[in-house]
Design a protein around this motif. Structure first.
Motif, PDB file in Angstrom:
ATOM      1  N   ALA A 285      -1.605  -9.791  -4.196  1.00 30.78           N
ATOM      2  CA  ALA A 285      -0.467  -9.151  -3.567  1.00 30.78           C
ATOM      3  C   ALA A 285      -0.471  -7.658  -3.847  1.00 30.78           C
ATOM      4  O   ALA A 285      -0.870  -7.205  -4.925  1.00 30.78           O
ATOM      5  CB  ALA A 285       0.831  -9.778  -4.083  1.00 30.78           C
ATOM      6  N   PRO A 286      -0.035  -6.839  -2.861  1.00 33.46           N
ATOM      7  CA  PRO A 286       0.063  -5.392  -3.082  1.00 33.46           C
ATOM      8  C   PRO A 286       1.001  -5.077  -4.245  1.00 33.46           C
ATOM      9  O   PRO A 286       1.948  -5.822  -4.519  1.00 33.46           O
ATOM     10  CB  PRO A 286       0.620  -4.886  -1.759  1.00 33.46           C
ATOM     11  N   SER A 287       0.740  -3.951  -4.882  1.00 30.70           N
ATOM     12  CA  SER A 287       1.524  -3.589  -6.071  1.00 30.70           C
ATOM     13  C   SER A 287       2.719  -2.717  -5.754  1.00 30.70           C
ATOM     14  O   SER A 287       3.583  -2.516  -6.614  1.00 30.70           O
ATOM     15  CB  SER A 287       0.617  -2.880  -7.090  1.00 30.70           C
ATOM     16  N   ASP A 288       2.808  -2.140  -4.552  1.00 31.46           N
ATOM     17  CA  ASP A 288       3.981  -1.343  -4.178  1.00 31.46           C
ATOM     18  C   ASP A 288       4.201  -1.444  -2.673  1.00 31.46           C
ATOM     19  O   ASP A 288       3.399  -2.019  -1.938  1.00 31.46           O
ATOM     20  CB  ASP A 288       3.818   0.119  -4.610  1.00 31.46           C
ATOM     21  N   TRP A 289       5.304  -0.845  -2.227  1.00 36.66           N
ATOM     22  CA  TRP A 289       5.686  -0.962  -0.810  1.00 36.66           C
ATOM     23  C   TRP A 289       4.635  -0.364   0.099  1.00 36.66           C
ATOM     24  O   TRP A 289       4.334  -0.920   1.162  1.00 36.66           O
ATOM     25  CB  TRP A 289       7.029  -0.262  -0.585  1.00 36.66           C
ATOM     26  N   HIS A 290       4.063   0.771  -0.256  1.00 36.56           N
ATOM     27  CA  HIS A 290       3.095   1.440   0.599  1.00 36.56           C
ATOM     28  C   HIS A 290       1.846   0.585   0.780  1.00 36.56           C
ATOM     29  O   HIS A 290       1.292   0.499   1.886  1.00 36.56           O
ATOM     30  CB  HIS A 290       2.736   2.812   0.005  1.00 36.56           C
ATOM     31  N   GLN A 291       1.379  -0.071  -0.272  1.00 31.04           N
ATOM     32  CA  GLN A 291       0.245  -0.980  -0.151  1.00 31.04           C
ATOM     33  C   GLN A 291       0.598  -2.177   0.732  1.00 31.04           C
ATOM     34  O   GLN A 291      -0.230  -2.645   1.531  1.00 31.04           O
ATOM     35  CB  GLN A 291      -0.202  -1.463  -1.532  1.00 31.04           C
ATOM     36  N   ALA A 292       1.814  -2.652   0.590  1.00 31.52           N
ATOM     37  CA  ALA A 292       2.244  -3.791   1.407  1.00 31.52           C
ATOM     38  C   ALA A 292       2.277  -3.427   2.893  1.00 31.52           C
ATOM     39  O   ALA A 292       1.813  -4.191   3.751  1.00 31.52           O
ATOM     40  CB  ALA A 292       3.613  -4.272   0.949  1.00 31.52           C
ATOM     41  N   ALA A 293       2.835  -2.235   3.204  1.00 29.11           N
ATOM     42  CA  ALA A 293       2.905  -1.805   4.602  1.00 29.11           C
ATOM     43  C   ALA A 293       1.512  -1.627   5.188  1.00 29.11           C
ATOM     44  O   ALA A 293       1.256  -1.977   6.346  1.00 29.11           O
ATOM     45  CB  ALA A 293       3.699  -0.504   4.706  1.00 29.11           C
ATOM     46  N   THR A 294       0.580  -1.101   4.378  1.00 26.67           N
ATOM     47  CA  THR A 294      -0.795  -0.919   4.840  1.00 26.67           C
ATOM     48  C   THR A 294      -1.480  -2.266   5.045  1.00 26.67           C
ATOM     49  O   THR A 294      -2.169  -2.494   6.049  1.00 26.67           O
ATOM     50  CB  THR A 294      -1.590  -0.078   3.828  1.00 26.67           C
ATOM     51  N   ALA A 295      -1.295  -3.178   4.112  1.00 28.14           N
ATOM     52  CA  ALA A 295      -1.923  -4.494   4.208  1.00 28.14           C
ATOM     53  C   ALA A 295      -1.379  -5.284   5.394  1.00 28.14           C
ATOM     54  O   ALA A 295      -2.114  -6.036   6.047  1.00 28.14           O
ATOM     55  CB  ALA A 295      -1.695  -5.270   2.912  1.00 28.14           C
ATOM     56  N   ALA A 296      -0.098  -5.105   5.697  1.00 30.54           N
ATOM     57  CA  ALA A 296       0.511  -5.858   6.794  1.00 30.54           C
ATOM     58  C   ALA A 296      -0.087  -5.498   8.144  1.00 30.54           C
ATOM     59  O   ALA A 296      -0.045  -6.294   9.095  1.00 30.54           O
ATOM     60  CB  ALA A 296       2.015  -5.633   6.821  1.00 30.54           C
ATOM     61  N   ARG A 297      -0.687  -4.307   8.263  1.00 34.75           N
ATOM     62  CA  ARG A 297      -1.279  -3.900   9.544  1.00 34.75           C
ATOM     63  C   ARG A 297      -2.414  -4.824   9.961  1.00 34.75           C
ATOM     64  O   ARG A 297      -2.696  -4.972  11.144  1.00 34.75           O
ATOM     65  CB  ARG A 297      -1.798  -2.459   9.431  1.00 34.75           C
TER      66      ARG A 297
END
Length: 487
Positions: A285-297
């Motif tokens: 899982a991503p470690s912060d919101w920015h990683q999560a938003a990037t991974a969701a793409r």
């Protein structure tokens, strides 16, 4: 000798009525002459079947499939078809399972004749080509010529009436002709080929269409002729192209092999990149919101990613005290890549402004991150996500809640409520309540703004909009007591 008179060559009802009478008297099949229409009898008239007494109370049964087969076989051109059917009727009274004995000569012949009729029916529905003509008063109608092998014209008439009910047409055949004026179907005597028109302006369209769908790499001449026998070619405008297309197939196929490969569409390339990207799970899982938003793409957790333009992640300050959760992106959100920018977003902004709630201080997202739709013409029509798609996207909503850590969650619509609670729940059952989630975050539920836009009644829409605004007011009133001074 008994004479059974039939109105026309495929008179199934007439055959069935008289066969019942004959079977009651157990008249042998060899003692019956089946006489169609005005055909002359060979030697002399026998006793008419209608002269036999018929006991309406006497009943006998036959296998369910026999009437269907008989209705097909009476359309066959074999002059012995009525006698064959009657002979089988008598045998079925003594041998109920006779039709299962496919090696029996009568049963084998019956099935073969039925197959031939079905094939003829299929060919007529496939190879009739209408040509536009002008009638006596200058109106437009469409005329076709076809040469069936069997007496199928009446039987197939319902297909053409249903398919071409809005136009005036006629189908001419040597055996019988159909005339449809838009309301009434008439069956007339057969016609001659010279009575049919030879060509119209649509011929060129047929040829253009056929030439463009012809694929030389898939050419199988034997299979093509089996499906479209040469005897039908003279009635098909596209048939004139068959010989030159076959002759040039080898050359065209060689050119296709030598040609440079075409590039995949942008949408296919985007989908392929999603397939190759890792499907994030709890272990990575991503470690912060920015990683999560990037991974969701590059999310490919469900099939919605195939058709959507892009992932629409949540937006707003990461220290927002309240998180609004909707259903899924709409058409405009899918194109813009931002949540709540379409008609529902405008209704949401208007209600927020009415309450005095600054949207810039709220985090807005959706339970599902890809747009689900069906195409109607040039429009993409919203389609509600199913339970599996909602479940697959809970991973991303969970990360948003973890990184934003809102003090209050407002679920807008049943999809958002199902995603947050993990089970189907009606809005009406929790709308006026405050639900505490497992992590201690309070949640209130209301309708989705798009619900307000769908209400057709103006008074009802005003009433529900006022109630939606009241829900936002309640959320705003709850925030002061929930805010952490440290944040």
């Amino acid at each position: 000798m008994f004479v059974a008179r039939l109105a026309e060559p495929a008179d199934f009802e007439g055959w069935r009525r008289q066969a019942r009478v004959l079977a009651q008297w157990e008249i042998p099949a060899g003692d019956i002459v089946w006489h169609v229409g005005d055909e002359p009898l060979d030697l002399f008239d026998g006793q008419a079947v209608d002269d036999l007494a018929h006991d309406q109370h006497v009943r006998f049964t036959v296998p369910r499939e026999f009437p269907d087969l008989a209705e097909q076989v009476v359309c066959h051109r074999d002059p012995e078809r009525f006698g064959l059917l009657y002979r089988l009727l008598l045998r079925l009274r003594q041998e109920p399972d006779l039709l299962k004995v496919v090696t029996d000569p009568d049963v084998h012949r019956l099935n073969a004749m039925a197959r031939t009729v079905r094939r003829d029916l299929h060919k007529m529905t496939a190879f009739v080509r209408f040509r536009e003509v002008r009638d006596a008063v200058g109106g437009t109608m469409f005329v076709a010529w076809f040469e069936p092998e069997h007496f199928i014209v009446r039987r197939v008439s319902a297909f053409f009436v249903n398919r071409f009910s809005s136009m005036r047409w006629a189908i001419l055949t040597p055996l019988a002709s159909l005339h449809w004026d838009g309301t009434t179907l008439q069956v007339a005597e057969g016609a001659a080929r010279p009575d049919a028109p030879h060509e119209d302006a649509m011929e060129e369209y047929w040829r253009t269409y056929y030439a463009n769908i012809f694929n030389p790499a898939r050419l199988k001449i034997k299979a093509m002729k089996a499906e479209m026998p040469e005897k039908y070619w003279r009635n098909l405008p596209e048939a004139a192209l068959i010989a030159p297309l076959i002759a040039g197939a080898s050359q065209r196929m060689s050119a296709m092999v030598k040609a440079e490969p075409t590039h995949p569409s942008v949408r296919h390339a985007r989908w392929q990149s999603r397939q190759e990207a890792p499907a994030y799970g709890t272990a990575s899982a991503p470690s912060d919101w920015h990683q999560a938003a990037t991974a969701a793409r590059s999310c490919a957790r469900c099939d919605l990613c195939r058709d959507a333009t892009q992932t629409v992640f949540g937006s707003g300050p990461l220290d927002a005290p309240v998180m609004f959760v909707g259903e899924q992106p709409g058409d405009q959100e899918d194109l813009a890549g931002k949540p709540f920018v379409g008609p529902a977003g405008q209704a949401f902004d208007k209600a927020m402004a009415q309450v005095g709630f600054d949207r810039r201080r709220a985090y807005v997202t959706n339970a599902v991150k890809h747009f689900k739709f069906t195409v109607r013409g040039k429009r993409r029509i919203h389609e509600s996500p199913n339970a599996g798609e909602i479940k697959a996207c809970r991973f991303w909503l969970g990360l948003e809640r973890e990184f934003v850590r809102p003090r209050l969650i407002v679920a807008m619509g049943a999809t958002a409520l199902m995603s947050i609670l993990g089970k189907a729940t009606t809005i009406s059952s929790v709308r006026d309540l405050t639900t505490t989630l497992e992590d201690g975050t309070p949640m209130i539920a209301t309708v989705h703004p798009s619900y307000l836009l769908r209400l057709p009644d103006e008074a009802q829409r005003e009433k529900e909009t006022a109630r939606f605004v009241a829900d936002l007011n309640r959320a705003k009133a709850m925030l002061p007591a929930l805010l952490d001074p440290i944040r």
